[in-house]
Design a protein around this motif. Structure first.
Motif, PDB file in Angstrom:
ATOM      1  N   ASN A 410      48.018  35.530  29.942  1.00  0.00           N
ATOM      2  CA  ASN A 410      46.923  34.806  30.587  1.00  0.00           C
ATOM      3  C   ASN A 410      47.401  34.043  31.808  1.00  0.00           C
ATOM      4  OD1 ASN A 410      45.093  35.721  28.687  1.00  0.00           O
ATOM      5  ND2 ASN A 410      45.315  33.944  27.363  1.00  0.00           N
ATOM      6  N   THR A 411      48.637  33.496  31.748  1.00  0.00           N
ATOM      7  CA  THR A 411      49.195  32.811  32.922  1.00  0.00           C
ATOM      8  C   THR A 411      49.349  33.778  34.084  1.00  0.00           C
ATOM      9  OG1 THR A 411      50.408  31.341  31.437  1.00  0.00           O
ATOM     10  CG2 THR A 411      51.076  31.357  33.741  1.00  0.00           C
ATOM     11  N   SER A 412      49.873  34.976  33.794  1.00  0.00           N
ATOM     12  CA  SER A 412      50.006  35.980  34.850  1.00  0.00           C
ATOM     13  C   SER A 412      48.644  36.392  35.384  1.00  0.00           C
ATOM     14  CB  SER A 412      50.760  37.203  34.312  1.00  0.00           C
ATOM     15  OG  SER A 412      52.044  36.848  33.887  1.00  0.00           O
ATOM     16  N   LEU A 413      47.648  36.543  34.468  1.00  0.00           N
ATOM     17  CA  LEU A 413      46.299  36.886  34.905  1.00  0.00           C
ATOM     18  C   LEU A 413      45.708  35.791  35.788  1.00  0.00           C
ATOM     19  CD1 LEU A 413      44.532  38.495  31.820  1.00  0.00           C
ATOM     20  CD2 LEU A 413      44.959  39.534  34.034  1.00  0.00           C
ATOM     21  N   LEU A 414      45.951  34.520  35.401  1.00  0.00           N
ATOM     22  CA  LEU A 414      45.435  33.410  36.204  1.00  0.00           C
ATOM     23  C   LEU A 414      46.010  33.453  37.610  1.00  0.00           C
ATOM     24  CD1 LEU A 414      43.700  30.850  36.228  1.00  0.00           C
ATOM     25  CD2 LEU A 414      45.715  29.579  35.465  1.00  0.00           C
ATOM     26  N   GLN A 415      47.317  33.745  37.716  1.00  0.00           N
ATOM     27  CA  GLN A 415      47.937  33.851  39.041  1.00  0.00           C
ATOM     28  C   GLN A 415      47.316  34.999  39.833  1.00  0.00           C
ATOM     29  OE1 GLN A 415      50.159  31.884  40.519  1.00  0.00           O
ATOM     30  NE2 GLN A 415      50.092  33.152  42.335  1.00  0.00           N
ATOM     31  N   SER A 416      47.074  36.121  39.176  1.00  0.00           N
ATOM     32  CA  SER A 416      46.458  37.264  39.860  1.00  0.00           C
ATOM     33  C   SER A 416      45.042  36.926  40.320  1.00  0.00           C
ATOM     34  CB  SER A 416      46.437  38.474  38.927  1.00  0.00           C
ATOM     35  OG  SER A 416      47.734  38.862  38.592  1.00  0.00           O
ATOM     36  N   TYR A 417      44.267  36.241  39.430  1.00  0.00           N
ATOM     37  CA  TYR A 417      42.920  35.846  39.819  1.00  0.00           C
ATOM     38  C   TYR A 417      42.930  34.879  40.999  1.00  0.00           C
ATOM     39  CZ  TYR A 417      41.097  38.041  35.595  1.00  0.00           C
ATOM     40  OH  TYR A 417      40.743  38.936  34.628  1.00  0.00           O
ATOM     41  N   MET A 418      43.921  33.974  41.016  1.00  0.00           N
ATOM     42  CA  MET A 418      44.023  33.051  42.148  1.00  0.00           C
ATOM     43  C   MET A 418      44.304  33.814  43.439  1.00  0.00           C
ATOM     44  SD  MET A 418      43.860  30.130  43.477  1.00  0.00           S
ATOM     45  CE  MET A 418      43.658  29.127  42.010  1.00  0.00           C
ATOM     46  N   ASN A 419      45.194  34.804  43.372  1.00  0.00           N
ATOM     47  CA  ASN A 419      45.474  35.629  44.558  1.00  0.00           C
ATOM     48  C   ASN A 419      44.218  36.379  44.999  1.00  0.00           C
ATOM     49  OD1 ASN A 419      48.147  34.811  44.502  1.00  0.00           O
ATOM     50  ND2 ASN A 419      48.803  36.530  43.260  1.00  0.00           N
ATOM     51  N   ILE A 420      43.473  36.908  44.013  1.00  0.00           N
ATOM     52  CA  ILE A 420      42.240  37.618  44.344  1.00  0.00           C
ATOM     53  C   ILE A 420      41.231  36.665  44.984  1.00  0.00           C
ATOM     54  CG2 ILE A 420      40.254  38.805  43.326  1.00  0.00           C
ATOM     55  CD1 ILE A 420      42.181  39.985  41.280  1.00  0.00           C
ATOM     56  N   PHE A 421      41.156  35.431  44.435  1.00  0.00           N
ATOM     57  CA  PHE A 421      40.237  34.441  44.999  1.00  0.00           C
ATOM     58  C   PHE A 421      40.588  34.128  46.453  1.00  0.00           C
ATOM     59  CE2 PHE A 421      39.383  29.877  45.773  1.00  0.00           C
ATOM     60  CZ  PHE A 421      37.995  29.929  45.795  1.00  0.00           C
ATOM     61  N   GLU A 422      41.881  33.912  46.725  1.00  0.00           N
ATOM     62  CA  GLU A 422      42.297  33.623  48.095  1.00  0.00           C
ATOM     63  C   GLU A 422      42.039  34.824  49.014  1.00  0.00           C
ATOM     64  OE1 GLU A 422      46.337  32.460  47.708  1.00  0.00           O
ATOM     65  OE2 GLU A 422      45.878  30.454  46.930  1.00  0.00           O
ATOM     66  N   ASP A 423      42.295  36.022  48.503  1.00  0.00           N
ATOM     67  CA  ASP A 423      42.013  37.223  49.306  1.00  0.00           C
ATOM     68  C   ASP A 423      40.515  37.364  49.571  1.00  0.00           C
ATOM     69  OD1 ASP A 423      44.687  37.729  49.292  1.00  0.00           O
ATOM     70  OD2 ASP A 423      44.615  39.211  47.682  1.00  0.00           O
ATOM     71  N   SER A 424      39.699  37.034  48.557  1.00  0.00           N
ATOM     72  CA  SER A 424      38.251  37.164  48.729  1.00  0.00           C
ATOM     73  C   SER A 424      37.733  36.153  49.755  1.00  0.00           C
ATOM     74  CB  SER A 424      37.544  36.966  47.392  1.00  0.00           C
ATOM     75  OG  SER A 424      37.724  35.648  46.914  1.00  0.00           O
ATOM     76  N   ILE A 425      38.327  34.943  49.782  1.00  0.00           N
ATOM     77  CA  ILE A 425      37.932  33.956  50.792  1.00  0.00           C
ATOM     78  C   ILE A 425      38.262  34.475  52.187  1.00  0.00           C
ATOM     79  CG2 ILE A 425      38.467  31.668  51.717  1.00  0.00           C
ATOM     80  CD1 ILE A 425      38.663  30.657  48.884  1.00  0.00           C
ATOM     81  N   GLN A 426      39.445  35.056  52.317  1.00  0.00           N
ATOM     82  CA  GLN A 426      39.830  35.616  53.617  1.00  0.00           C
ATOM     83  C   GLN A 426      38.896  36.755  54.018  1.00  0.00           C
ATOM     84  OE1 GLN A 426      42.263  34.384  55.587  1.00  0.00           O
ATOM     85  NE2 GLN A 426      41.639  35.831  57.141  1.00  0.00           N
ATOM     86  N   LEU A 427      38.547  37.613  53.039  1.00  0.00           N
ATOM     87  CA  LEU A 427      37.628  38.716  53.317  1.00  0.00           C
ATOM     88  C   LEU A 427      36.246  38.197  53.710  1.00  0.00           C
ATOM     89  CD1 LEU A 427      37.001  41.745  53.328  1.00  0.00           C
ATOM     90  CD2 LEU A 427      36.499  41.566  50.884  1.00  0.00           C
ATOM     91  N   TYR A 428      35.791  37.142  53.013  1.00  0.00           N
ATOM     92  CA  TYR A 428      34.481  36.558  53.347  1.00  0.00           C
ATOM     93  C   TYR A 428      34.479  36.004  54.770  1.00  0.00           C
ATOM     94  CZ  TYR A 428      30.898  32.952  53.673  1.00  0.00           C
ATOM     95  OH  TYR A 428      29.876  32.170  54.111  1.00  0.00           O
TER      96      TYR A 428
END
Length: 830
Positions: A410-428
């Motif tokens: 879950n810790t690794s998943l949380l880190q991946s989700y955070m990366n996805i969130f930051e990437d999605s902000i950049q994409l937005y």
């Protein structure tokens, strides 16, 4: 001279037969006639021989070569015999030396053995005077002591070693050894043998001398790195011998090979890990996607018989029998002919919705596994594979503890989700820039902002929605606008968090500056105080001098005129006093200007401090406002967290009615019968919360499989059942369990009642007016209001293995009871 006489004519000079005539030479008869030798000399053929001469010369050369080989062999034989004799003599000399040395060592060994035997035979007696002194010297405390070193005959040992070294050293200096070296040198000279050496002599190009040293310091020119003896004299530098340089080169090669080997192993290990992760991901994708495709294939086709509430016979009405005709008339007599069909289709849509929901969950789990693999690859790339330093026991504990493994995942998943969130902000943000750019270039986006496209009729929409660009843009822009609102809220929180951090940092910096200004103000006040003290000291000194001068004047007035000579001195003192007073006035002016400047500086600092305090107050207000916003966001997050925790509790729920031991027994029975591993259990229905009635029951369990049901009666008896069959209230019939996984159980009796093979077609009974019902009898029956529950155990579920029991009262202790609690859990397998 006739022809025969001419053929017999012989050259007078070389005694060979005449074979040619020189027509240009006619001075004498002898010079005109030529033999073969004369011809060779005329054409200056230094490399040309007569055949007969050549044959004779070859024979002579072979004879000479044979003689030389014999002589060389004889010489070689003589040298070999000489070398053999020298080796024999040297061998004899070495044997004598070694025998002598061995005899000396044997004598030393015998003497040592004698001393040892004497020591063993001597019985040590205790001499308190000497031994107490020795013990006190070597005693360490706690009944421990150092062992005294015994006296050894070091002189005899050192003499023995010296004799052995001398004997071995004398071998190389012996006449026989030198004679061997002479024989070897003679053989090399005689046969011109050049022995190759590992050390090739390097010659200095400038002086022609042997290179003996090198320079390995940085910043040196290439031609100045090697040096002979003359180079060392001309350019004195920090040189290194060739032996040391070769040793350094050997160490460098060894270390380089070790570094390359270690790097290659680490790199190979990283690649092996990446291959393993990607291979597992590929296998996981292949396994899950294959299963999904198979499920889609199996559920793709729905037959007419499954969808139609009434049989659609191919025969016309005249060809049907009486029962078939009744069924058709029943269908035609309905007020709404297609109501039942619509209900059937809606039920099938519900089943498809459940199927797609499970398909979505499967794909989401696959995406999580994908994200975990990506995080593992990133860890390998960043050399984080040893980010946890654990010993073997800790590693074993982690590998055996599912909760810790789940936490790490879950810790690794949380880190991946955070990366996805930051990437999605950049994409937005990029998408927002594209929309703004399109607004400037195209009128279509302006129209999309100003008005909505009017709705079309259903047929017109079906025909034109793929070709109508404006409709597609309108739909996607609406979707973008909805997502944009959510992202703006997230960005506000994100920016507020960053602003809060920045304001806190600015506040800290302002506080530090304020402290520095306060310290400066304190130092200025101290300096002003010091200056005031100095001024007061000067004024007091001047006042004292003035008083002294006034006293002196009074005394001078009282004296007689004979003391006029002292008046000159008095005038001089007065002048000095005036000068001192003038200097004092100037110093006072300077001090006053300094004080005014310091007061002005203090006033400016006070105003600056007030401004900073005002800024700090405004910053504090901003921070308070942002903290309030963060508090609101935190409250919203806490609510989401509470919802998530409640969901987790439902997912990992355990029946409250069952004891831990009996619940584990039930789970073990399910795993044994299903031959699958249970992942978790999800609470789908709780009677005390959702309502004890058949409507709420069917709303919660409709379309679900693998349900574990637990009932508690007003007689405090707890029983239940499990079945993998699907619960569909519209069936109005029994459901088949080919797997024979269904069973009933009683916690009070600690018994389990499996489904009989002969009654597998009556595992459960699904009808909308009943509650949960099992077996054909019914073995377990719960009515619509959960009041009047009964049991007929033994009808479809086997109970005779526990002896003779009463099927109607065994589960509840009464034939009819009220159900006061019911819990239903969906079992999820891995």
């Amino acid at each position: 001279m006739d022809e025969k006489d001419f053929e017999k004519r012989i050259c007078e000079k070389h005694s060979y037969q005449i074979i040619a005539v020189d027509l240009k030479l006619s001075k004498t008869q002898n010079e005109k006639y030529l033999c073969g030798k004369c011809l060779i000399l005329r054409i200056e053929g230094q490399q040309i021989l007569l055949l007969s001469e050549m044959i004779e010369m070859i024979k002579q050369m072979k004879n000479d070569q044979k003689k030389q080989i014999i002589e060389n062999n004889q010489t070689q034989l003589n040298y070999m015999k000489q070398l053999q004799q020298s080796l024999k003599e040297c061998n004899q000399h070495i044997k004598e030396k070694f025998e002598k040395t061995q005899n000396n060592i044997e004598l030393q060994i015998k003497d040592s053995n004698k001393d040892t035997n004497k020591k063993e035979e001597i019985q040590e007696e205790v001499n308190l005077d000497k031994d107490i002194e020795a013990l006190s010297k070597y005693y360490k405390g706690n009944k421990e002591y150092e062992l005294p070193q015994g006296e050894q005959d070091l002189n005899s040992i050192s003499q023995l070693i010296e004799n052995v070294q001398n004997q071995i050293g004398s071998i190389s200096n012996a006449y026989q050894y030198q004679k061997i070296l002479e024989s070897l040198q003679n053989i090399k000279i005689q046969f011109q043998i050049n022995m190759s050496s590992d050390k090739d002599i390097k010659i200095c190009e400038q002086h022609g001398l042997e290179i003996i040293m090198v320079n390995i310091e940085q910043g040196q020119e290439e031609h100045k790195r090697i040096a002979c003896s003359k180079c060392i004299q001309e350019i004195p530098q920090n040189y290194t011998t060739l032996e040391d340089a070769d040793e350094n080169w050997t160490k460098f090669k060894l270390k380089s090979k070790q570094m390359i080997s270690k790097y290659s192993k680490d790199r190979e290990s990283k690649f092996n890990q990446a291959i393993e992760f990607i291979t597992n991901l590929r296998d996981k994708y292949q396994e899950i996607l294959t299963k999904i495709i198979n499920d889609l294939e199996n559920n793709r086709v729905v037959t007419e018989k499954q969808l139609s509430p009434f049989p659609l016979y191919q025969k016309n009405i005249y060809q049907l029998d009486e029962n078939q005709l009744k069924e058709i008339l029943e269908a035609l007599s309905q007020k709404d002919l297609y109501l039942q069909l619509k209900l059937k289709l809606q039920q099938q849509d519900q089943l498809d919705s459940i199927f797609y929901h499970k398909l979505k969950e499967t794909l989401e789990n696959l995406m999580k596994y994908d994200l975990l693999t990506k995080e593992q690859i990133i860890m390998i790339e960043n050399n984080y594979k040893n980010f946890l330093i654990l010993n073997e026991d800790e590693k074993q504990h982690i590998s055996s503890c599912d909760e810790i493994k789940q936490f790490l995942e879950n810790t690794s998943l949380l880190q991946s989700y955070m990366n996805i969130f930051e990437d999605s902000i950049q994409l937005y943000q990029n998408l927002q820039n594209q929309v703004e750019s399109l607004n400037e270039k195209s009128d279509i986006f302006k129209q999309l902002k100003q008005k909505q496209k009017p709705k079309k009729s259903g047929k017109q929409m079906d025909q034109n929605q793929h070709s109508d660009q404006k409709y597609i843009l309108q739909r996607q822009y609406s979707l973008f606008d909805q997502i944009s609102k959510k992202y703006k809220q997230l960005l506000i929180v994100y920016k507020d968090q960053n602003l809060l951090t920045q304001l806190q940092q600015e506040k800290s910096e302002l506080s530090d500056r304020l402290k520095q200004e306060i310290n400066i103000q304190t130092q200025l006040k101290e300096n002003i105080q010091k200056l005031e003290n100095q001024i007061q000291n000067l004024q007091s000194d001047l006042e004292k001098q003035k008083q002294q001068l006034e006293k002196t004047l009074v005394n001078l007035d009282q004296k007689n005129e004979s003391e006029k000579q002292l008046m000159g001195k008095l005038q001089q003192e007065t002048q000095k006093f005036e000068e001192l007073k003038k200097k004092s006035d100037e110093q006072d002016q300077k001090n006053n200007s300094t004080i005014e400047l310091l007061n002005k500086t203090i006033t400016d600092l006070n105003s600056q401090i007030k401004n900073n305090q005002t800024n700090l107050q405004s910053k504090d207000q901003q921070i308070t406002s942002i903290q309030q916003q963060l508090q609101n966001s935190q409250n919203s997050f806490n609510k989401l967290q509470q919802t998530y925790n409640d969901l987790i509790k439902e997912i990992k729920a355990k029946p409250n009615l069952l004891t831990d031991a009996y619940f584990q027994k039930i789970l073990q029975t399910i795993e044994e019968k299903s031959r699958s591993v249970i992942k978790c259990s999800i609470l789908v229905y709780c009677g005390s919360k959702d309502g004890l009635n058949h409507t709420q029951f069917w709303n919660k369990v409709y379309g679900r499989r693998n349900l574990l049901m637990v009932f508690k009666s007003n007689t405090n008896f707890i029983c239940g059942a499990f079945s993998p069959c699907q619960w569909l209230q519209h069936l109005g019939n029994y459901v088949l369990d080919d797997t024979l996984q269904s069973f009933l159980f009683s916690q009070n009796h600690n018994q389990i009642y499996p489904l009989k093979a002969a009654n597998k077609a009556q595992a459960i009974y699904c009808i909308s007016s009943y509650g949960p019902t099992f077996g054909s009898g019914h073995d377990l029956y719960i009515p619509s209001n959960f009041n009047g529950a009964s049991s007929s155990l033994g009808s479809a579920y086997q109970c005779d293995q526990y002896g003779s029991i009463s099927g109607s009262t065994h589960l509840f202790s009464q034939s009819s009871v009220q159900i006061i609690e019911c819990e239903i859990y969906e079992i999820v397998f891995k």
